[in-house]
Design a protein around this motif. Structure first.
Motif, PDB file in Angstrom:
ATOM      1  N   ALA A 156       0.840  -1.207   0.000  1.00  0.00           N
ATOM      2  CA  ALA A 156       0.000   0.000   0.000  1.00  0.00           C
ATOM      3  C   ALA A 156       0.868   1.247   0.000  1.00  0.00           C
ATOM      4  O   ALA A 156       0.535   2.238  -0.672  1.00  0.00           O
ATOM      5  CB  ALA A 156      -0.927   0.001   1.207  1.00  0.00           C
ATOM      6  N   GLN A 157       1.981   1.198   0.701  1.00  0.00           N
ATOM      7  CA  GLN A 157       2.890   2.339   0.706  1.00  0.00           C
ATOM      8  C   GLN A 157       3.628   2.475  -0.619  1.00  0.00           C
ATOM      9  O   GLN A 157       3.770   3.577  -1.152  1.00  0.00           O
ATOM     10  CB  GLN A 157       3.905   2.217   1.839  1.00  0.00           C
ATOM     11  CG  GLN A 157       3.324   2.442   3.205  1.00  0.00           C
ATOM     12  CD  GLN A 157       4.360   2.253   4.301  1.00  0.00           C
ATOM     13  OE1 GLN A 157       5.489   1.811   4.049  1.00  0.00           O
ATOM     14  NE2 GLN A 157       3.979   2.566   5.526  1.00  0.00           N
TER      15      GLN A 157
ATOM     16  N   PHE B  97       0.498   2.680  -3.765  1.00  0.00           N
ATOM     17  CA  PHE B  97      -0.462   3.776  -3.672  1.00  0.00           C
ATOM     18  C   PHE B  97       0.078   5.001  -2.952  1.00  0.00           C
ATOM     19  O   PHE B  97      -0.606   6.019  -2.887  1.00  0.00           O
ATOM     20  CB  PHE B  97      -1.741   3.301  -2.969  1.00  0.00           C
ATOM     21  CG  PHE B  97      -2.410   2.162  -3.676  1.00  0.00           C
ATOM     22  CD1 PHE B  97      -2.974   2.336  -4.934  1.00  0.00           C
ATOM     23  CD2 PHE B  97      -2.465   0.908  -3.099  1.00  0.00           C
ATOM     24  CE1 PHE B  97      -3.578   1.293  -5.586  1.00  0.00           C
ATOM     25  CE2 PHE B  97      -3.077  -0.145  -3.739  1.00  0.00           C
ATOM     26  CZ  PHE B  97      -3.639   0.041  -4.994  1.00  0.00           C
TER      27      PHE B  97
ATOM     28  N   LEU C  45       0.496   5.392   0.222  1.00  0.00           N
ATOM     29  CA  LEU C  45      -0.240   5.599   1.461  1.00  0.00           C
ATOM     30  C   LEU C  45       0.734   5.609   2.634  1.00  0.00           C
ATOM     31  O   LEU C  45       1.376   4.607   2.923  1.00  0.00           O
ATOM     32  CB  LEU C  45      -1.259   4.480   1.648  1.00  0.00           C
ATOM     33  CG  LEU C  45      -2.151   4.573   2.867  1.00  0.00           C
ATOM     34  CD1 LEU C  45      -3.095   5.757   2.728  1.00  0.00           C
ATOM     35  CD2 LEU C  45      -2.942   3.298   3.022  1.00  0.00           C
ATOM     36  N   PRO C  46       0.848   6.741   3.330  1.00  0.00           N
ATOM     37  CA  PRO C  46       1.785   6.785   4.462  1.00  0.00           C
ATOM     38  C   PRO C  46       1.173   6.164   5.705  1.00  0.00           C
ATOM     39  O   PRO C  46       0.156   6.610   6.206  1.00  0.00           O
ATOM     40  CB  PRO C  46       2.018   8.285   4.663  1.00  0.00           C
ATOM     41  CG  PRO C  46       0.763   8.919   4.186  1.00  0.00           C
ATOM     42  CD  PRO C  46       0.240   8.044   3.075  1.00  0.00           C
ATOM     43  N   VAL C  47       1.788   5.093   6.178  1.00  0.00           N
ATOM     44  CA  VAL C  47       1.344   4.431   7.401  1.00  0.00           C
ATOM     45  C   VAL C  47       2.553   4.298   8.314  1.00  0.00           C
ATOM     46  O   VAL C  47       3.593   3.786   7.911  1.00  0.00           O
ATOM     47  CB  VAL C  47       0.758   3.032   7.112  1.00  0.00           C
ATOM     48  CG1 VAL C  47       0.371   2.340   8.397  1.00  0.00           C
ATOM     49  CG2 VAL C  47      -0.424   3.133   6.180  1.00  0.00           C
TER      50      VAL C  47
ATOM     51  N   ALA D 158      -4.810   0.706   7.120  1.00  0.00           N
ATOM     52  CA  ALA D 158      -4.653   1.550   5.935  1.00  0.00           C
ATOM     53  C   ALA D 158      -5.805   2.544   5.820  1.00  0.00           C
ATOM     54  O   ALA D 158      -5.595   3.725   5.498  1.00  0.00           O
ATOM     55  CB  ALA D 158      -4.565   0.688   4.685  1.00  0.00           C
ATOM     56  N   LEU D 159      -7.025   2.095   6.081  1.00  0.00           N
ATOM     57  CA  LEU D 159      -8.176   3.004   6.009  1.00  0.00           C
ATOM     58  C   LEU D 159      -8.115   4.079   7.091  1.00  0.00           C
ATOM     59  O   LEU D 159      -8.417   5.247   6.822  1.00  0.00           O
ATOM     60  CB  LEU D 159      -9.478   2.217   6.118  1.00  0.00           C
ATOM     61  CG  LEU D 159      -9.861   1.384   4.897  1.00  0.00           C
ATOM     62  CD1 LEU D 159     -11.103   0.553   5.195  1.00  0.00           C
ATOM     63  CD2 LEU D 159     -10.097   2.276   3.694  1.00  0.00           C
TER      64      LEU D 159
ATOM     65  N   SER E 288      -5.446   5.261   8.409  1.00  0.00           N
ATOM     66  CA  SER E 288      -4.389   6.182   7.998  1.00  0.00           C
ATOM     67  C   SER E 288      -4.851   7.063   6.845  1.00  0.00           C
ATOM     68  O   SER E 288      -4.541   8.252   6.801  1.00  0.00           O
ATOM     69  CB  SER E 288      -3.141   5.405   7.597  1.00  0.00           C
ATOM     70  OG  SER E 288      -2.156   6.277   7.127  1.00  0.00           O
ATOM     71  N   LEU E 289      -5.593   6.479   5.907  1.00  0.00           N
ATOM     72  CA  LEU E 289      -6.061   7.229   4.752  1.00  0.00           C
ATOM     73  C   LEU E 289      -6.983   8.373   5.161  1.00  0.00           C
ATOM     74  O   LEU E 289      -6.899   9.486   4.640  1.00  0.00           O
ATOM     75  CB  LEU E 289      -6.794   6.287   3.790  1.00  0.00           C
ATOM     76  CG  LEU E 289      -7.367   6.912   2.509  1.00  0.00           C
ATOM     77  CD1 LEU E 289      -6.220   7.392   1.623  1.00  0.00           C
ATOM     78  CD2 LEU E 289      -8.227   5.906   1.787  1.00  0.00           C
TER      79      LEU E 289
ATOM     80  N   VAL F 161      -1.012   8.045  11.277  1.00  0.00           N
ATOM     81  CA  VAL F 161      -0.546   9.004  10.272  1.00  0.00           C
ATOM     82  C   VAL F 161       0.822   9.495  10.707  1.00  0.00           C
ATOM     83  O   VAL F 161       1.009   9.882  11.860  1.00  0.00           O
ATOM     84  CB  VAL F 161      -1.526  10.188  10.161  1.00  0.00           C
ATOM     85  CG1 VAL F 161      -1.052  11.169   9.115  1.00  0.00           C
ATOM     86  CG2 VAL F 161      -2.915   9.681   9.832  1.00  0.00           C
TER      87      VAL F 161
END
Length: 85
Positions: free
Chosen positions: A44-45, A48, A50-52, A74-75, A77-78, A84
């Motif tokens: 995911a990072q 996409f 996505l910063p987690v 992930a959700l 964090s999103l 975050v």
């Protein structure tokens, strides 16, 4: 000739090996879940962007939940709720 001390040590080693085997069998599913979940978070990072933030709490959620736990992290964090950076 075998002494009582040698028999006692043999029994203690046998008990320790059986105990370690039981612990490994108990922990194995959590390790597999953690690996799958962390791989999902890494993808995911990487894919996409996505910063987690990986924290001990994230590891616990992913170890208990596996892939669905990774999706939850992930959700969260999103949407900026938790994890975050």
């Amino acid at each position: 000739m075998v002494t009582g001390l040698e028999i006692l040590l043999l029994v203690l080693v046998l008990v320790a090996v059986l105990g370690a085997s039981t612990i490994v069998e108990t922990v194995r599913p959590f390790i597999a879940n953690a690996v799958v979940g962390l791989l999902a978070l890494f993808l995911a990072q990487a894919v996409f962007g996505l910063p987690v933030t990986i924290t001990p709490i994230v590891l616990a959620i992913v170890a208990l939940g596996g892939f669905p736990g990774a999706v939850l992290v992930a959700l969260l964090s999103l949407f900026g709720v938790a994890f975050v950076p």
